[in-house]
Design an enzyme around this catalytic site. Structure first.
Site, PDB file in Angstrom:
ATOM      1  N   ALA A  71       0.865  -1.170   0.000  1.00  0.00           N
ATOM      2  CA  ALA A  71       0.000   0.000   0.000  1.00  0.00           C
ATOM      3  C   ALA A  71       0.908   1.229   0.000  1.00  0.00           C
ATOM      4  CB  ALA A  71      -0.881  -0.009   1.244  1.00  0.00           C
ATOM      5  N   GLY A 116       0.646  -4.956   0.836  1.00  0.00           N
ATOM      6  CA  GLY A 116      -0.547  -5.014  -0.022  1.00  0.00           C
ATOM      7  C   GLY A 116      -0.298  -5.741  -1.331  1.00  0.00           C
ATOM      8  N   GLU A 119      -0.632  -9.314  -0.499  1.00  0.00           N
ATOM      9  CA  GLU A 119      -2.067  -9.525  -0.244  1.00  0.00           C
ATOM     10  C   GLU A 119      -2.850  -9.568  -1.555  1.00  0.00           C
ATOM     11  OE1 GLU A 119      -2.017  -6.176   2.530  1.00  0.00           O
ATOM     12  OE2 GLU A 119      -2.902  -7.471   4.036  1.00  0.00           O
ATOM     13  N   GLU A 139       4.775  -5.021   7.264  1.00  0.00           N
ATOM     14  CA  GLU A 139       4.060  -3.902   7.909  1.00  0.00           C
ATOM     15  C   GLU A 139       4.521  -3.637   9.329  1.00  0.00           C
ATOM     16  OE1 GLU A 139       2.636  -6.302   6.110  1.00  0.00           O
ATOM     17  OE2 GLU A 139       1.082  -5.463   4.808  1.00  0.00           O
TER      18      GLU A 139
HETATM   19  N1  COA Z   1       4.618   3.133  -0.566  1.00  0.00           N
HETATM   20  C1  COA Z   1       5.019   4.300  -1.076  1.00  0.00           C
HETATM   21  N2  COA Z   1       6.151   4.450  -1.777  1.00  0.00           N
HETATM   22  C2  COA Z   1       6.914   3.365  -1.956  1.00  0.00           C
HETATM   23  C3  COA Z   1       6.560   2.102  -1.439  1.00  0.00           C
HETATM   24  C4  COA Z   1       5.342   2.010  -0.704  1.00  0.00           C
HETATM   25  N3  COA Z   1       4.911   0.851  -0.202  1.00  0.00           N
HETATM   26  N4  COA Z   1       7.521   1.208  -1.761  1.00  0.00           N
HETATM   27  C5  COA Z   1       8.445   1.894  -2.473  1.00  0.00           C
HETATM   28  N5  COA Z   1       8.084   3.189  -2.574  1.00  0.00           N
HETATM   29  C6  COA Z   1       8.773   4.256  -3.269  1.00  0.00           C
HETATM   30  C7  COA Z   1       9.983   4.775  -2.478  1.00  0.00           C
HETATM   31  O1  COA Z   1       9.561   5.723  -1.499  1.00  0.00           O
HETATM   32  C8  COA Z   1      10.793   5.393  -3.582  1.00  0.00           C
HETATM   33  O2  COA Z   1      10.210   6.632  -3.937  1.00  0.00           O
HETATM   34  P1  COA Z   1      11.147   7.933  -4.178  1.00  0.00           P
HETATM   35  O3  COA Z   1      12.063   7.541  -5.297  1.00  0.00           O
HETATM   36  O4  COA Z   1      10.177   9.017  -4.545  1.00  0.00           O
HETATM   37  O5  COA Z   1      11.875   8.168  -2.897  1.00  0.00           O
HETATM   38  C9  COA Z   1      10.569   4.457  -4.764  1.00  0.00           C
HETATM   39  O6  COA Z   1       9.350   3.760  -4.478  1.00  0.00           O
HETATM   40  C10 COA Z   1      11.665   3.418  -4.939  1.00  0.00           C
HETATM   41  O7  COA Z   1      11.808   2.717  -3.716  1.00  0.00           O
HETATM   42  P2  COA Z   1      13.224   2.558  -2.953  1.00  0.00           P
HETATM   43  O8  COA Z   1      12.909   2.322  -1.505  1.00  0.00           O
HETATM   44  O9  COA Z   1      14.100   3.698  -3.272  1.00  0.00           O
HETATM   45  O10 COA Z   1      13.746   1.235  -3.648  1.00  0.00           O
HETATM   46  P3  COA Z   1      14.791   0.193  -3.012  1.00  0.00           P
HETATM   47  O11 COA Z   1      15.192  -0.707  -4.143  1.00  0.00           O
HETATM   48  O12 COA Z   1      15.854   0.873  -2.244  1.00  0.00           O
HETATM   49  O13 COA Z   1      13.919  -0.661  -1.968  1.00  0.00           O
HETATM   50  C11 COA Z   1      11.961  -1.888  -1.222  1.00  0.00           C
HETATM   51  C12 COA Z   1      12.848  -1.482  -2.410  1.00  0.00           C
HETATM   52  C13 COA Z   1      10.755  -2.583  -1.771  1.00  0.00           C
HETATM   53  C14 COA Z   1      12.753  -2.817  -0.304  1.00  0.00           C
HETATM   54  C15 COA Z   1      11.577  -0.600  -0.434  1.00  0.00           C
HETATM   55  O14 COA Z   1      11.021   0.316  -1.356  1.00  0.00           O
HETATM   56  C16 COA Z   1      10.535  -0.856   0.628  1.00  0.00           C
HETATM   57  O15 COA Z   1      10.843  -1.359   1.695  1.00  0.00           O
HETATM   58  N6  COA Z   1       9.261  -0.470   0.345  1.00  0.00           N
HETATM   59  C17 COA Z   1       8.190  -0.561   1.323  1.00  0.00           C
HETATM   60  C18 COA Z   1       7.737  -1.976   1.468  1.00  0.00           C
HETATM   61  C19 COA Z   1       6.657  -2.057   2.529  1.00  0.00           C
HETATM   62  O16 COA Z   1       6.868  -1.791   3.693  1.00  0.00           O
HETATM   63  N7  COA Z   1       5.461  -2.437   2.083  1.00  0.00           N
HETATM   64  C20 COA Z   1       4.333  -2.584   2.957  1.00  0.00           C
HETATM   65  C21 COA Z   1       3.592  -1.317   2.999  1.00  0.00           C
HETATM   66  S1  COA Z   1       2.180  -1.437   4.046  1.00  0.00           S
END
Ligand code: COA
Length: 264
Positions: A71, A116, A119, A139
């Site tokens: 999400a 999400g 999910e 989460e």
């Molecule tokens: N919601 C909003 N933005 C998200 C996102 C999410 N769930 N997952 C990734 N993004 C965004 C990042 O903020 C970043 O945006 P920006 O370039 O404007 O700063 C962009 O996507 C790229 O992500 P980044 O974190 O830079 O990539 P990465 O390769 O370093 O890491 C992940 C990849 C997936 C490990 C990391 O993005 C992450 O942990 N995301 C969240 C996962 C999560 O907690 N999901 C459950 C949400 S309830």
């Protein structure tokens, strides 16, 4: 065809040879599901169900890095308890409709399927992963728990002990482990992912659509606390006898020819 084909801001929607491919298209945000995207997913699914040219649906993410990374975390800021509950309920309703889809939906998981995203994949009928896919419900790292059905569906898929481990440690697992745990049906190289989904949907294309929809409803009843799955099976089995496709299937077998089902 439906009368008016909608276009979407955050999704690509394509139909070819009876298969509708819905691609979550926010690659800069790793296809995170903001409110708009959730609404569009629901509308796109509805449109595919209404379209008589479509018999199956593939759901995937844009780019090579993510299916859906969760999400959209930026939309969590400032929510109160009521708003949090409303968000979870709305998401669960959309994913439940996907789970109950009368046409098969296959998740083509082409990278991160987190929160999400995991999910969403679990709400689809089948899951095919590319070998770079990674799964998890992280989460807890945000001080949260899953809200779109993750605690329930993950537990059904991989069992209580492993589900609690992933939920409580926020550890991610790779495609091979997801396959071993029964979370996905197949793992393919990235370039073969969509082809594998098409191969499976093509096998379903020759099957009677009403019986396929009955299978989906009955298998889902296995997990519905308000339904007796065996009773549901009796009802759904009986309903088949009122269909032209049942008459066609049985006649074709006895006449030693291939059945031509019409979905009636
Ligand atoms: N919601 C909003 N933005 C998200 C996102 C999410 N769930 N997952 C990734 N993004 C965004 C990042 O903020 C970043 O945006 P920006 O370039 O404007 O700063 C962009 O996507 C790229 O992500 P980044 O974190 O830079 O990539 P990465 O390769 O370093 O890491 C992940 C990849 C997936 C490990 C990391 O993005 C992450 O942990 N995301 C969240 C996962 C999560 O907690 N999901 C459950 C949400 S309830």
């Amino acid at each position: 065809m439906t009368d008016v084909m909608k276009t979407f801001e955050n999704l690509k929607y394509e139909v070819a040879e009876g298969i509708c491919t819905i691609t979550v298209n926010r690659p800069d945000k790793l296809n995170a599901l903001n409110r708009q995207t959730m609404l569009e997913l629901s509308e796109a699914h509805h449109q595919a169900l209404e379209d008589s040219d479509v018999y199956g649906i593939i759901l995937t993410g844009s780019g090579t890095k993510a299916f859906v990374a969760g999400a959209d975390i930026s939309e969590f800021i400032g929510l109160d308890v009521e708003q949090g509950m409303a968000m979870a309920q709305a998401g669960q309703d959309i994913f439940k409709n996907l789970e109950q889809s009368s046409k098969p939906v296959i998740a083509a998981i082409n990278g991160f399927a987190l929160g999400g995203g995991c999910e969403l994949a679990m709400a689809c009928q089948l899951r095919i992963a590319s070998d770079n896919a990674r799964f998890g419900q992280p989460e807890v790292n945000l001080g949260l728990i899953p809200g779109y059905g993750g605690t329930q569906r993950l537990t059904r898929f991989i069992g209580r002990g492993k589900a609690l481990e992933l939920l409580m440690t926020a550890e991610l697992i790779g495609a091979a482990e997801a396959l071993q745990l029964g979370l996905v049906n197949y793992v393919t190289p990235p370039e073969m992912l969509i082809g594998k989904c098409i191969e499976i949907l093509t096998k379903m294309k020759s099957k009677p659509p009403l019986a396929l929809a009955g299978i989906i409803r009955t298998v889902n009843a296995c997990y519905a606390k308000d339904q007796d799955g065996f009773l549901k099976e009796v009802e759904e089995f009986g309903k088949c006898f009122a269909t032209d496709d049942f008459r066609e299937g049985t006649s074709a077998f006895l006449e030693k020819r291939k059945a031509a089902f019409k979905g009636k």
